[in-house]
Design an enzyme around this catalytic site. Sequence first.
Site, PDB file in Angstrom:
ATOM      1  N   HIS A  10       0.814  -1.219   0.000  1.00 15.62           N
ATOM      2  CA  HIS A  10       0.000   0.000   0.000  1.00 15.62           C
ATOM      3  C   HIS A  10       0.847   1.269   0.000  1.00 15.62           C
ATOM      4  CE1 HIS A  10      -3.342  -2.600   0.406  1.00 15.62           C
ATOM      5  NE2 HIS A  10      -3.010  -3.006   1.613  1.00 15.62           N
ATOM      6  N   CYS A  42      -6.631  -6.730   3.414  1.00 11.55           N
ATOM      7  CA  CYS A  42      -7.882  -6.594   4.161  1.00 11.55           C
ATOM      8  C   CYS A  42      -9.018  -7.360   3.480  1.00 11.55           C
ATOM      9  CB  CYS A  42      -8.256  -5.125   4.321  1.00 11.55           C
ATOM     10  SG  CYS A  42      -8.186  -4.167   2.803  1.00 11.55           S
TER      11      CYS A  42
END
Length: 443
Positions: A10, A42
């Site tokens: 990320h 996630c």
Amino acid sequence: MKIAVIGSTHAGTAAVTNMANLYPDADITVYERNDNVSFLSCGLALYVGGVVKDPQGLFYSSPEELQKLGVTMKMQHDVEGIDTTNQTITATNLVTGETVHDAYDKLVMTTGSWPITPPIEGINLDNILLAKNFTQANTIIERTKDVERVTVVGAGYIGVELVEAFEKAGKQVTLIDGADRILNKYLDPEFTDIVEKDFTDRGITLAMNETVQRFEGTEGSVTKVFTNQGEYETDLVIMCVGFRPNTDLLKGKVDMLPNGAIKVDEYMQTSDPAIFSAGDCCAVKYNPTGEHAYIPLATNAVRMGTLAARNLMQPTVKHVGTQGTSGLHIYDLNMASTGLTETSAQLLNTHVKSITIEDTHRPGFMPTAENVQLKVSFDPATHRILGAQVISKADVTQSINTMSVCIQSGMTMEELGYVDFFFQPHFNQPWNFINKAGLQAAL
């Protein structure tokens, strides 16, 4: 100018994308151990549970897309050494075994985190798996096809989501954690009690306050988990006991927290002026306390990666800090939290006072009106808001994003009572439950 980036999930992907646009003349090189970038971990449990059918949707970029921006992508390259004095990097090509040497003017550390693997007897047995990246997700899917009993060790977000996925797949599921309840880092007991009852009602075995002491197996594959209180037969174990920052490369070279998380200033710069850091490998200012804290969240990572790029040449945009805001959907329940809970406040030796509101999310004259439980924690001396939690079958989790803004802006409970919220019977009550928390605190 030569920029080296280590890691591209990320924070790294956000940093690289922005740097390529901001500094078109820079020579940017990315070193990544894996063969992919930008995996949304996630969504791992949703992928394992079959909710996400196409795994490509879990990637929002690719090595090819970054290369189109003019970035040199050294995929499947493991950085083994950083000489911060001479500003050089040594890496190994994991495919060919070739050693690569490189230099940098600016280094961006976005090496993320890795699952903690405690030194438990038998942990190297087959079918004891980790849950972090895309490869591990595929391994879990493959290994669970022909098993009946699954044990998850660790009752945080990923562990709890995997428990739901395995139970829905018809597995016999056991959840083990050394804490006295699930999700204890995110929610107070009155919230986790609701989720735990839902789990036990569905036949899930909860082994709380239990510490795994050893694993046993036959023919090299795990068959039993032994804790300090009992034993559990199993065909598969998923270890989800937490994450540690991947920062060994800079140990002793930049300032870190005791757990190894890199300290950065409000411009994402480390104690070494040539090195910036972002994401799960570093600490960030936690607004409820004003101190550095380790809060590995994808939302924090993309913000920090973007800021590292913006501030690489000169201090430009400050990081506003974080509240550690997060949300979770388990079965029919929607829950979210931000800032301090009473539990986390006690661990940090911080005194808070709390108000709990129990209401329905919209008027009773509507066809349906689900119960809502909201708890707001605040400083008893100043009444400054420090945290909030919510749970409901209705999706009112965006209220916690609102509370996050309240914490970040330093709002008091009295001010919260009179914030201007709209009313429409489809969505809420004339007095929003958030307002009611502020009004009750003022009594």
